[in-house]
Design an enzyme around this catalytic site. Sequence first.
Site: not given
Ligand SMILES: NCC(=O)N[C@@H](Cc1c[nH]cn1)C(=O)O
Ligand SMILES: [Zn+2]
Ligand SMILES: [Zn+2]
Length: 485
Positions: A105, A138, A172, A234, A350, A424, A452
């Site tokens: 994905d 990615d 993912e 409004h 994170r 992550s 991303h």
């Molecule tokens: N390549 C790894 C990655 O991009 N992981 C995402 C995982 C994630 C967790 N929740 C939404 N996305 C990241 O943002 O680290």
């Molecule tokens: Zn990834």
């Molecule tokens: Zn990713």
Amino acid sequence: MTAVPADLGKIFDYVANNKEKFISRLREVVRIPSVSSAPDKRDDVIAMARVTEEKLKKLGAKTELCDVGMQKLSDGRSIRLPPVILGSLGEDPNKPTILIYGHLDVQPAAKEDGWNTDPFELTLSSDGKRLYGRGASDDKGPVMCWLNAIESYQSCHIDVPANLKFVLESMEESGSEGLEDLLQARKDTFFSGVDYVCISDNYWLGTKKPCLTYGLRGICYFFVEIECAAKDLHSGLYGGVLNEATSDLIHLLDSLIDRHGNIMVPGIQDDVLPVTDEEKELYKNIDFSVSEFKAEIGSKQLLHNEDKAKILMSRWRFPSISIHGIEGAFAEEGSKTVIPRKVIGKFSMRIVPNMDPLKVEECVVKHLTSVWNKRGSANKFKVIMTHGGRSWVSDINHINYTAARSAVKLVYKVEPDLTREGGSIPITINLEEVTGTNVILIPIGCCDDGAHSQNEKIDVLNYIEGSKLLAAYIYEIGRMHSKET
Ligand SMILES: NCC(=O)N[C@@H](Cc1c[nH]cn1)C(=O)O
Ligand SMILES: [Zn+2]
Ligand SMILES: [Zn+2]
């Protein structure tokens, strides 16, 4: 540097001679807009899994598309989660078994966001060096590198020196929903007998030197929802008579971090481990240029401006909070004078080793509830953690790392840096637990690939040498494992 063994040399030549074919393989899959966060793209996500399964079957793998249940959407509807591919190639009891994880994905992408090319049409730059497209780095590119590596062994009639198992998911980018349960359900069947786990889903620290990655941060993702009216209003007619949902939300979001990036949620720092002297030493030798990093992200001033170790530690081993967006707020062009009836703020933290997602959830909910109560607004307030994934740190002295280091040297002729990463892949720690063995991350792309982001790319060199690298890693695991056992 050690010489390339003859068999591996043949494989490297095959990869080099099939560059165009391998690029076409990536082009075919980038064309499928497999955006897991968009329910209307679910058929494409499923199509991507089916296409990849066919490719694995063509290489002789036994495959299964595993149903992992339903996904409940925020509007109350339920849709089927995309299937997870479990595949295996080879069952020789005399060979080691490597479990390979990847994801099919991608993040959303649209030309209007500022892409120079169609994000779902892999486009070669005019100098022939970069391949642009969503998922190029990615993680479709690295997944295709595995297929390229296997094809190269087979076409050169060289026995693949390891049994390979694949777990390829398609959620993912949306918290790996459904995967953890599948791992548990198949713990004693598909996931048993694994000797090494390898993931290629991250990036080099810079643009020139390859690295191997032994740590990731975890992620706790939150939605905070404020509702102020039964319908949008409004602002000329109703502005000034009620607490607006967006003002309330901005007040809450602003209470999370201060101007210096410090997290203001009480309790969050309690479990963060202190930096040891030994750890400080590790940061000294890492090849990382602060000025290149600043140039890459296009930011004039960082929080820890010229301090390499502080920047790396902030990315790898301290928690951070990012605010991602506000659902329901006016965000288009023009000057609409609306008071949105309901807004949902989206932010994530994170997290690092020793931090527990459940405790993070408790601290964040308690903090926002307290800020909310002090605000005294009559609006409706709700905060939820949508997903929480743990961080991961591995043992770099394991043979998995020795083999990968050797593979890097065979392909790139340099000793790789050993890095951690701030992103992550929450399933990493589950893969380690379910197989009971070591996990390594072998990044294929560069730090400037723009995962991303707009104009995501993979360099042709990284894609082609990356295919060789994964072939060499399998080769070195085969060689070192038989020595070890
Ligand atoms: N390549 C790894 C990655 O991009 N992981 C995402 C995982 C994630 C967790 N929740 C939404 N996305 C990241 O943002 O680290
Ligand atoms: Zn990834
Ligand atoms: Zn990713």
